[in-house]
Design a protein around this motif. Structure first.
Motif, PDB file in Angstrom:
ATOM      1  N   ASP A 253      66.841  64.938  36.716  1.00  0.00           N
ATOM      2  CA  ASP A 253      68.200  65.396  36.453  1.00  0.00           C
ATOM      3  C   ASP A 253      68.444  65.553  34.949  1.00  0.00           C
ATOM      4  N   ASN A 254      69.646  65.982  34.612  1.00  0.00           N
ATOM      5  CA  ASN A 254      69.969  66.253  33.214  1.00  0.00           C
ATOM      6  C   ASN A 254      69.961  64.993  32.354  1.00  0.00           C
ATOM      7  N   TYR A 255      70.264  63.853  32.952  1.00  0.00           N
ATOM      8  CA  TYR A 255      70.238  62.602  32.191  1.00  0.00           C
ATOM      9  C   TYR A 255      68.807  62.232  31.793  1.00  0.00           C
TER      10      TYR A 255
ATOM     11  N   THR B   6      74.829  76.825  38.641  1.00  0.00           N
ATOM     12  CA  THR B   6      75.477  76.684  37.338  1.00  0.00           C
ATOM     13  C   THR B   6      75.134  75.355  36.658  1.00  0.00           C
ATOM     14  N   ASP B   7      74.927  74.291  37.461  1.00  0.00           N
ATOM     15  CA  ASP B   7      74.585  72.992  36.874  1.00  0.00           C
ATOM     16  C   ASP B   7      73.292  73.079  36.074  1.00  0.00           C
ATOM     17  N   PHE B   8      72.318  73.814  36.610  1.00  0.00           N
ATOM     18  CA  PHE B   8      71.044  73.977  35.896  1.00  0.00           C
ATOM     19  C   PHE B   8      71.263  74.631  34.544  1.00  0.00           C
TER      20      PHE B   8
ATOM     21  N   TYR C 127      74.104  74.994  32.765  1.00  0.00           N
ATOM     22  CA  TYR C 127      74.901  74.150  31.865  1.00  0.00           C
ATOM     23  C   TYR C 127      74.011  73.065  31.255  1.00  0.00           C
ATOM     24  N   GLY C 128      73.145  72.484  32.075  1.00  0.00           N
ATOM     25  CA  GLY C 128      72.261  71.432  31.570  1.00  0.00           C
ATOM     26  C   GLY C 128      71.278  71.945  30.542  1.00  0.00           C
TER      27      GLY C 128
ATOM     28  N   SER D 187      78.465  81.805  33.005  1.00  0.00           N
ATOM     29  CA  SER D 187      78.060  80.575  32.329  1.00  0.00           C
ATOM     30  C   SER D 187      77.936  80.792  30.819  1.00  0.00           C
TER      31      SER D 187
END
Length: 219
Positions: free
Chosen positions: A126-128, A162-164, A166-167, A199
């Motif tokens: 994940d992004n973290y 979109t999460d991908f 944005y990350g 985005s």
């Protein structure tokens, strides 16, 4: 006796030896101007098929060129990834697993290499996790340039929401990480949805178009 001269032209495969690379000096300088500035900015290479996008990516990443154009190869690390194999079975985790393995191969620090290798086999990346990894490389004054060839295979893939994006944008903004993508058209026109197209990810790029060679370059 027949004169057996070597054919200077290559068709179908990219140019890997920088001595054989012709033209594109303005475009190369645009890429490096953005890498040398304080914000360490990203670029999007745009050109139709067979215009030499992959050859350009190989050229800008060659250690001799990196040094000649003002970057220290010990601190600026170029990582190439061909994304032609991205398909509907490819998830963001599979994408990052492959990319992190490629980054790990370029890292000489054993402890840091192990961190990337360990992250690459996690069930979910994940992004973290990515943010923590690039915190470590920032602390060692390493700058990574991801060369993402055929990137439209990602922007057009419905598995990458979109999460991908944005990350990925956050990583590029907050870390010593720059992206150089290659695609046949501007990325913002090659999105699978309006949400992705809207985005802010695409705002981090300068588009660098590859036109046909001029007469002097062709000759």
């Amino acid at each position: 006796m027949m004169n057996m001269s070597t054919n200077p032209f290559t068709y179908g495969n990219p140019i890997s030896n920088p001595i054989r690379f012709i033209g594109r000096r303005a475009e190369v300088e645009q890429v490096y101007t953005r890498l040398r500035n304080a914000e360490f900015e990203s670029s999007s290479i745009v050109g139709e098929r067979r215009t030499g996008k992959t050859s350009l990516l190989y050229f800008v990443a060659h250690p001799a060129i990196v040094s000649a154009l003002g970057l220290d190869p010990d601190h600026y690390v170029f990582v190439y990834a061909d994304l032609q194999m991205v398909d509907q079975r490819t998830t963001p985790t599979r994408f990052w697993a492959r990319l992190l393995r490629r980054v790990a191969r370029k890292i000489e620090d054993g402890e840091l290499k192990a961190e990337f290798q360990q992250a690459s086999v996690q069930e979910e990346i994940d992004n973290y996790t990515l943010d923590d990894l690039f915190d470590l490389t920032d602390g060692r004054d390493l700058h990574f340039i991801l060369l993402l060839d055929e990137f439209e295979n990602v922007t057009e893939n419905t598995n990458f929401g979109t999460d991908f994006f944005y990350g990925l944008r956050a990583l590029a903004i907050h870390h010593n990480l720059a992206l150089i993508t290659a695609s046949k058209q501007e990325l913002i026109t090659l999105c699978h949805s309006d949400a992705v197209r809207a985005s802010p990810f695409f705002n981090i790029f300068a588009n660098i178009n590859l036109p046909a060679f001029d007469d002097a370059e062709a000759r």
